[in-house]
Design a protein around this motif. Structure first.
Motif, PDB file in Angstrom:
ATOM      1  N   VAL A 110       0.739  -1.211   0.070  1.00  0.00           N
ATOM      2  CA  VAL A 110       0.068  -0.010   0.043  1.00  0.00           C
ATOM      3  C   VAL A 110       0.853   1.422   0.045  1.00  0.00           C
ATOM      4  CG1 VAL A 110      -1.693   1.389   1.227  1.00  0.00           C
ATOM      5  CG2 VAL A 110      -1.749  -1.259   1.260  1.00  0.00           C
ATOM      6  N   ILE A 111       0.424   2.126  -0.819  1.00  0.00           N
ATOM      7  CA  ILE A 111       0.922   3.545  -0.668  1.00  0.00           C
ATOM      8  C   ILE A 111       0.102   4.501  -0.710  1.00  0.00           C
ATOM      9  CG2 ILE A 111       3.081   2.654  -2.143  1.00  0.00           C
ATOM     10  CD1 ILE A 111       1.850   4.226  -4.761  1.00  0.00           C
ATOM     11  N   VAL A 112       0.720   5.981  -0.493  1.00  0.00           N
ATOM     12  CA  VAL A 112      -0.159   7.064  -0.276  1.00  0.00           C
ATOM     13  C   VAL A 112      -0.825   7.360  -1.529  1.00  0.00           C
ATOM     14  CG1 VAL A 112      -0.190   9.402   0.186  1.00  0.00           C
ATOM     15  CG2 VAL A 112       1.041   8.036   1.903  1.00  0.00           C
ATOM     16  N   GLY A 113      -2.198   7.665  -1.714  1.00  0.00           N
ATOM     17  CA  GLY A 113      -2.951   8.025  -3.070  1.00  0.00           C
ATOM     18  C   GLY A 113      -3.661   7.053  -3.637  1.00  0.00           C
ATOM     19  N   LEU A 114      -3.654   5.899  -3.114  1.00  0.00           N
ATOM     20  CA  LEU A 114      -4.327   4.718  -3.718  1.00  0.00           C
ATOM     21  C   LEU A 114      -5.921   5.136  -3.170  1.00  0.00           C
ATOM     22  CD1 LEU A 114      -2.298   1.597  -3.146  1.00  0.00           C
ATOM     23  CD2 LEU A 114      -2.738   2.733  -5.108  1.00  0.00           C
ATOM     24  N   PRO A 115      -6.922   4.744  -4.191  1.00  0.00           N
ATOM     25  CA  PRO A 115      -8.294   4.911  -4.090  1.00  0.00           C
ATOM     26  C   PRO A 115      -8.829   3.627  -3.322  1.00  0.00           C
ATOM     27  CG  PRO A 115      -7.936   4.017  -6.172  1.00  0.00           C
ATOM     28  CD  PRO A 115      -6.596   4.422  -5.651  1.00  0.00           C
ATOM     29  N   VAL A 116      -9.941   3.765  -2.306  1.00  0.00           N
ATOM     30  CA  VAL A 116     -10.459   2.808  -1.419  1.00  0.00           C
ATOM     31  C   VAL A 116     -11.625   2.803  -1.821  1.00  0.00           C
ATOM     32  CG1 VAL A 116     -10.579   2.000   0.848  1.00  0.00           C
ATOM     33  CG2 VAL A 116      -8.465   3.351   0.399  1.00  0.00           C
ATOM     34  N   ILE A 117     -12.440   1.493  -1.750  1.00  0.00           N
ATOM     35  CA  ILE A 117     -13.588   1.265  -1.955  1.00  0.00           C
ATOM     36  C   ILE A 117     -14.338   0.120  -1.316  1.00  0.00           C
ATOM     37  CG2 ILE A 117     -13.569   2.149  -4.582  1.00  0.00           C
ATOM     38  CD1 ILE A 117     -13.918  -0.992  -5.432  1.00  0.00           C
ATOM     39  N   ASP A 118     -15.635  -0.081  -1.062  1.00  0.00           N
ATOM     40  CA  ASP A 118     -16.228  -1.237  -0.520  1.00  0.00           C
ATOM     41  C   ASP A 118     -16.960  -2.017  -1.625  1.00  0.00           C
ATOM     42  OD1 ASP A 118     -18.504   0.041  -0.579  1.00  0.00           O
ATOM     43  OD2 ASP A 118     -18.908  -0.035   1.466  1.00  0.00           O
TER      44      ASP A 118
END
Length: 280
Positions: A135-143
Motif C-alpha cells: 500500500v502507498i499514499v494516494g491509492l483509492p479505496v472502495i467497498d
C-alpha cells in the motif's frame, strides 16, 4: 362456685409447674426402660423438626449451587453460539468480498478496518494493511457498494484512509444518466454534494453518480452515490445537488484498496497474498 377448669385457667402457670414436678418425680422412680422410651419420644418430638429443617436447608443450598452452575453453562453456551454466528457472518462477508474483488479490473488488497478517526482526523479510518502489503499514499479505496476514500498515510502494517465525507477530499464525478459533470465534496449529516452543476442541467432524484476518471485518482465508473435532492436557487448559476453515498461508511468492516496502474509493483501477488490472509 369455682370449677376445676376455672381454677386451672386462673393458675395455669402453677399447675404446669406442679405437673412438671410430679412427672419429674415419677420419672426418677420409673424403670430405666421407661425412662429411655420417654426420653426417646421427647427427643424425637423436639429434634425431628430441626432435622427436617436442616435437611431442607442443605437441599436448597445444593439446588442453588446447581442452578448457578446451570446458568453459567447456559451463558457459556450462548456466547459460543453467538461467536459461531459471528464467524459465519464474517465468512459470508469475506466470500462475498472475494467474489467482488475477482470482478474488478484492478488488483486489490482486502483490508480490515481496525480503527476510526481521532479528533484531529474525524473523517478517516485505519485499516490493517500497509507498506508490507504494497500500500502507498494516494491509492483509492472502495467497498462493495462504492467509493470509500483514499489512502493518506501508510506505516508498515496499517494505513489511514481519508473518507469521502471528509471536507478536504474532492472527486470529479458524472451523472450516470445525463452525463452532467461536477465535483463531489462533503456535506453535513454524512451526505455529499455535487458542486458546479448549472441550474439548467438535467439532473434528477435517484440519478446514479459515478467517478468521471478526471484527475486520475479514482477510476472512471466507480459508484459514488445517488442523487437524493436537487435544490435550484431562485437566483444564481448553480444548483445544489445532494448525494447519498453508496458506500456503507458507518458500518465498514473491510475495504478494498485498489492498485491503479502503479509502475514496478507485482500487484497480482499482492492481491492474492492479502485476500488469502497471508499478509506478508
Amino acid at each position: 362456685m369455682v370449677t376445676l377448669i376455672d381454677f386451672i385457667k386462673r393458675h395455669s402457670g402453677q399447675v404446669m409447674w406442679v405437673l412438671a414436678l410430679i412427672i419429674g418425680v415419677l420419672l426418677s422412680q420409673a424403670p430405666f426402660t421407661v425412662k429411655s422410651a420417654i426420653s426417646g419420644a421427647l427427643m424425637d418430638t423436639i429434634y425431628r423438626p430441626f432435622d427436617y429443617l436442616s435437611g431442607a436447608y442443605h437441599t436448597f443450598k445444593n439446588r442453588r449451587v446447581e442452578n448457578l452452575q446451570l446458568k453459567e453453562e447456559l451463558i457459556s453456551t450462548r456466547l459460543k453460539i453467538e461467536t459461531l454466528k459471528e464467524i459465519e457472518r464474517e465468512n459470508l462477508r469475506l466470500r462475498r468480498a472475494l467474489g467482488f474483488s475477482q470482478r474488478l479490473e484492478y488488483a486489490t488488497v482486502l483490508a480490515e478496518v481496525v480503527g476510526r478517526g481521532n479528533p484531529r482526523m474525524p473523517g478517516s479510518i485505519v485499516v490493517g494493511s500497509g507498506a508490507k502489503q504494497g500500500v502507498i499514499v494516494g491509492l483509492p479505496v472502495i467497498d462493495e457498494h462504492g467509493v470509500v476514500g483514499k489512502v493518506i498515510s501508510v506505516s508498515d502494517n496499517t494505513s489511514v484512509i481519508q473518507l469521502i465525507t471528509d471536507p478536504n477530499l474532492k472527486i470529479s464525478a458524472v451523472d450516470g444518466r445525463s452525463r452532467v459533470q461536477g465535483i463531489i465534496s462533503a456535506a453535513s449529516g454524512g451526505k455529499l454534494v455535487l458542486e458546479n452543476v448549472p441550474v439548467t442541467a438535467d439532473i434528477r432524484n435517484g440519478d446514479p453518480i459515478t467517478a468521471s476518471g478526471l484527475g486520475g485518482l479514482f477510476p472512471k465508473g466507480l459508484k459514488i452515490g445517488l442523487v437524493s435532492r436537487v435544490m435550484v436557487p431562485q437566483s444564481g448559476l448553480f444548483s445544489k445537488v445532494e448525494i447519498t453515498p453508496s458506500a456503507k461508511l458507518a458500518t465498514l468492516e473491510e475495504v478494498f484498496i485498489l492498485f491503479t496502474g502503479i509502475a514496478g509493483m507485482n500487484t497480482d501477488s499482492v492481491a492474492i497474498d492479502t485476500i488469502s490472509g497471508d499478509g506478508r
